[in-house]
Write a protein that holds these residues in place. Sequence first.
Motif, PDB file in Angstrom:
ATOM      1  N   THR A  19       0.860  -1.183   0.000  1.00 30.70           N
ATOM      2  CA  THR A  19       0.000   0.000   0.000  1.00 30.70           C
ATOM      3  C   THR A  19       0.893   1.229   0.000  1.00 30.70           C
ATOM      4  OG1 THR A  19      -1.724  -1.164   1.230  1.00 30.70           O
ATOM      5  CG2 THR A  19      -1.833   1.236   1.194  1.00 30.70           C
ATOM      6  N   LEU A  20       0.859   1.989  -1.090  1.00 26.88           N
ATOM      7  CA  LEU A  20       1.714   3.159  -1.246  1.00 26.88           C
ATOM      8  C   LEU A  20       0.947   4.435  -0.904  1.00 26.88           C
ATOM      9  CD1 LEU A  20       3.425   2.096  -4.593  1.00 26.88           C
ATOM     10  CD2 LEU A  20       4.251   1.734  -2.261  1.00 26.88           C
ATOM     11  N   THR A  21       1.673   5.553  -0.863  1.00 27.03           N
ATOM     12  CA  THR A  21       1.063   6.852  -0.578  1.00 27.03           C
ATOM     13  C   THR A  21       1.340   7.819  -1.720  1.00 27.03           C
ATOM     14  OG1 THR A  21       2.966   7.888   0.510  1.00 27.03           O
ATOM     15  CG2 THR A  21       1.590   6.426   1.858  1.00 27.03           C
ATOM     16  N   ARG A  22       0.718   8.981  -1.665  1.00 25.96           N
ATOM     17  CA  ARG A  22       0.915   9.995  -2.705  1.00 25.96           C
ATOM     18  C   ARG A  22       2.381  10.402  -2.818  1.00 25.96           C
ATOM     19  NH1 ARG A  22      -2.965  14.014  -2.105  1.00 25.96           N
ATOM     20  NH2 ARG A  22      -4.142  12.787  -0.601  1.00 25.96           N
ATOM     21  N   ASP A  23       3.140  10.290  -1.705  1.00 20.64           N
ATOM     22  CA  ASP A  23       4.552  10.672  -1.730  1.00 20.64           C
ATOM     23  C   ASP A  23       5.409   9.695  -2.510  1.00 20.64           C
ATOM     24  OD1 ASP A  23       4.041  12.931  -0.282  1.00 20.64           O
ATOM     25  OD2 ASP A  23       4.696  12.128   1.644  1.00 20.64           O
ATOM     26  N   ASN A  24       4.874   8.515  -2.831  1.00 25.15           N
ATOM     27  CA  ASN A  24       5.616   7.557  -3.652  1.00 25.15           C
ATOM     28  C   ASN A  24       5.609   7.945  -5.125  1.00 25.15           C
ATOM     29  OD1 ASN A  24       4.636   5.824  -1.155  1.00 25.15           O
ATOM     30  ND2 ASN A  24       6.380   4.752  -2.037  1.00 25.15           N
ATOM     31  N   ASN A  25       4.902   9.009  -5.467  1.00 26.09           N
ATOM     32  CA  ASN A  25       4.907   9.541  -6.832  1.00 26.09           C
ATOM     33  C   ASN A  25       5.484  10.953  -6.787  1.00 26.09           C
ATOM     34  OD1 ASN A  25       2.363  10.033  -9.453  1.00 26.09           O
ATOM     35  ND2 ASN A  25       4.552   9.736  -9.590  1.00 26.09           N
ATOM     36  N   ILE A  26       6.686  11.110  -7.307  1.00 30.87           N
ATOM     37  CA  ILE A  26       7.357  12.415  -7.330  1.00 30.87           C
ATOM     38  C   ILE A  26       7.150  13.044  -8.704  1.00 30.87           C
ATOM     39  CG2 ILE A  26       9.562  13.615  -7.082  1.00 30.87           C
ATOM     40  CD1 ILE A  26      10.589  11.281  -5.446  1.00 30.87           C
ATOM     41  N   GLY A  77       6.397  19.199 -10.510  1.00 30.48           N
ATOM     42  CA  GLY A  77       5.535  20.171  -9.838  1.00 30.48           C
ATOM     43  C   GLY A  77       5.635  20.084  -8.329  1.00 30.48           C
ATOM     44  N   LYS A  78       5.650  18.866  -7.783  1.00 22.93           N
ATOM     45  CA  LYS A  78       5.742  18.696  -6.333  1.00 22.93           C
ATOM     46  C   LYS A  78       7.072  19.225  -5.795  1.00 22.93           C
ATOM     47  CE  LYS A  78       2.783  14.597  -5.733  1.00 22.93           C
ATOM     48  NZ  LYS A  78       2.768  13.165  -5.361  1.00 22.93           N
ATOM     49  N   ILE A  79       8.164  18.894  -6.488  1.00 21.86           N
ATOM     50  CA  ILE A  79       9.487  19.310  -6.021  1.00 21.86           C
ATOM     51  C   ILE A  79       9.625  20.829  -6.065  1.00 21.86           C
ATOM     52  CG2 ILE A  79      11.953  19.231  -6.531  1.00 21.86           C
ATOM     53  CD1 ILE A  79      10.938  16.667  -5.268  1.00 21.86           C
ATOM     54  N   TYR A  80       9.238  21.434  -7.186  1.00 20.89           N
ATOM     55  CA  TYR A  80       9.354  22.894  -7.299  1.00 20.89           C
ATOM     56  C   TYR A  80       8.428  23.596  -6.309  1.00 20.89           C
ATOM     57  CZ  TYR A  80      12.545  23.179 -11.248  1.00 20.89           C
ATOM     58  OH  TYR A  80      13.674  23.121 -12.039  1.00 20.89           O
ATOM     59  N   GLN A  81       7.251  23.056  -6.104  1.00 22.47           N
ATOM     60  CA  GLN A  81       6.334  23.643  -5.124  1.00 22.47           C
ATOM     61  C   GLN A  81       6.959  23.624  -3.732  1.00 22.47           C
ATOM     62  OE1 GLN A  81       2.774  21.361  -3.838  1.00 22.47           O
ATOM     63  NE2 GLN A  81       1.579  23.120  -4.537  1.00 22.47           N
ATOM     64  N   GLN A  82       7.574  22.512  -3.364  1.00 26.51           N
ATOM     65  CA  GLN A  82       8.206  22.394  -2.044  1.00 26.51           C
ATOM     66  C   GLN A  82       9.355  23.386  -1.896  1.00 26.51           C
ATOM     67  OE1 GLN A  82      11.147  19.196  -0.994  1.00 26.51           O
ATOM     68  NE2 GLN A  82       9.444  18.404   0.212  1.00 26.51           N
ATOM     69  N   VAL A  83      10.209  23.482  -2.922  1.00 22.18           N
ATOM     70  CA  VAL A  83      11.363  24.375  -2.847  1.00 22.18           C
ATOM     71  C   VAL A  83      10.926  25.840  -2.815  1.00 22.18           C
ATOM     72  CG1 VAL A  83      13.414  25.178  -4.104  1.00 22.18           C
ATOM     73  CG2 VAL A  83      12.944  22.719  -3.890  1.00 22.18           C
ATOM     74  N   ILE A  84       9.931  26.179  -3.606  1.00 18.79           N
ATOM     75  CA  ILE A  84       9.443  27.565  -3.619  1.00 18.79           C
ATOM     76  C   ILE A  84       8.824  27.937  -2.275  1.00 18.79           C
ATOM     77  CG2 ILE A  84       7.699  29.099  -4.636  1.00 18.79           C
ATOM     78  CD1 ILE A  84       8.288  27.660  -7.326  1.00 18.79           C
TER      79      ILE A  84
END
Length: 586
Positions: A81-88, A91-98
Amino acid sequence: MKYILVSGGVISGIGKGIFASSLGVLLKTIGLRVTAIKIDPYMNIDAGTMSPIEHGEVFVLDDGGEVDLDLGNYERFLDVTLTRDNNITTGKIYQQVIQKERRGDYLGKTVQVVPHITDAIQEWIERVSMVPVDNSGENPDVCIIELGGTVGDIESAPFVEAMRQFQFRVGHENFALAHVSLVPVTGPVGEQKTKPTQTTIKELRALGLSPDLIACRCCKTLEPDVRNKISMFCHVGRDQVISVRDVPSTYNVPLLLKEQGVLDFLRKRLDLDCMHISTDQIIRGESILAEWTKLAEEYDRLSEPVTIVLVGKYTNLQDSYLSVKKALEHSSLKCGRKLILKAIAIISFINSLLWVDASHLESEHEKINPSEYREAMQTLSSANGILVPGGFGNRGIEGKIAAARWAREKKIPYLGICLGLQIAAIEFARNVCGMEVANSEEFQEDGVHVIVNMPEVSTTHLGGTMRLGVRPTIFQEGTEDWSTTRKLYEVMNSVTAGTQHVLERHRHRYEVNPKFVSTFEKNGLCFVGRDETGQRMEIMELQGHPFFVGTQYHPEYLSRPLKPSAPFLGFVVASAGLSLDSVLKS
């Protein structure tokens, strides 16, 4: 923690997801706990707003994450059973860094792709790889990372650089790279060409990554001379060149890799024998290998057919309904039946479904293209079972309604998923309850709305605003003795009679209008499963019909090769003319 990166070259859609999942299965057969991460180098935050025709289905996880379909492959193959964080995603990375930059976390430094973006990618992978993914609650031993797209894509550059750095961050003995490449066949003699593979490996090395395994996708077994040539020009040992030829089913791929010594190579390359593996894990691993071998053998032996007609709107790309197709496969295997394939008005597929474009079933289409309409009706008439899956928009809706009516009146087993439940409700309201103008709020502003927009769902923002993720469905009192769906869940979940609820994954904006429930049930269409409030309809059954079931949730997401989804199994059992008891005893 051990990490295996799976990259791809030459073309996209080459089968990296199945290869990565198969590596995971092999590692589980020696008792290791395996998790997986998929990197998608697009700017979208997630896959939720992407067209199924362009990108394939959107797979939904327990936590409501809308992710790439490869995470469905990981869950089905690895039984995790995976989570949303298992898909990078980019958009997710740039959103986090910004967001970190806006908070001032970088202390006034200039924020750049290197090191800030690449560091964020590495930290994300390390964090997620340590999250338990099975019932044991133990941290995984191995993390398989699949890099989407092809090496050389401009979108993938930050991720490739992050992985170049990551190999030194975790150490040589903890990081391996498997590169999947196409070996095309050209010319009248069917010569296997190595130049595309040589070129993509050269590009990969120029970016600082050297493959430990080269998985050659080919239509037939790699010729010895071709294997030697790839070994020589790509600077790897002959045993590091793997022939991943076309096989009857994806269930054969782990066994194909094992035959070629992939597991033995990884044991040496990553020093897996030094890892602590309990006796229970070893026994479980041996069981997985036996079960997987049996699964592949049984699939290859199937011959007696069952014909399922899927009536959808995204039929131009099979991956649009990948989980539905896999759930049907799992249930057919359990029933000892082979799904038949034929393609209508689209390209031919060597697989197991009879595809019909829903718009071809509409009466208006008969006037525009009579031959397509007749062909679609002939296909529908040949069905042992009719399935209407989920979807959005009004294209082909009247064709789906016609299919539901055909199934109801002709007593053909019917399974409606999400939109398929709503379609069946509209058809029943029009043709049984006397509401001739019944429709959905999604398709028509005026009329009698038996399907309405959920009040808590946003009508202005699309991404992540639906009813998403795992939620309980409560079986209603008085259904214990007659509900087929309830019995199926009791049997498949190995629980005692009297099951009160089940947990399934959802993805929808619309629902059955509670105002009309009493009218439906008075006429024989019963809602045997509802949400906790009793106001949201989850499971629909038509009394007096061999099998006419609709689910507002998506049961296909939790189907597994060795444990089919209960609604799908009931549907295939009915379509094949079998009894559930006989199937379970076989």
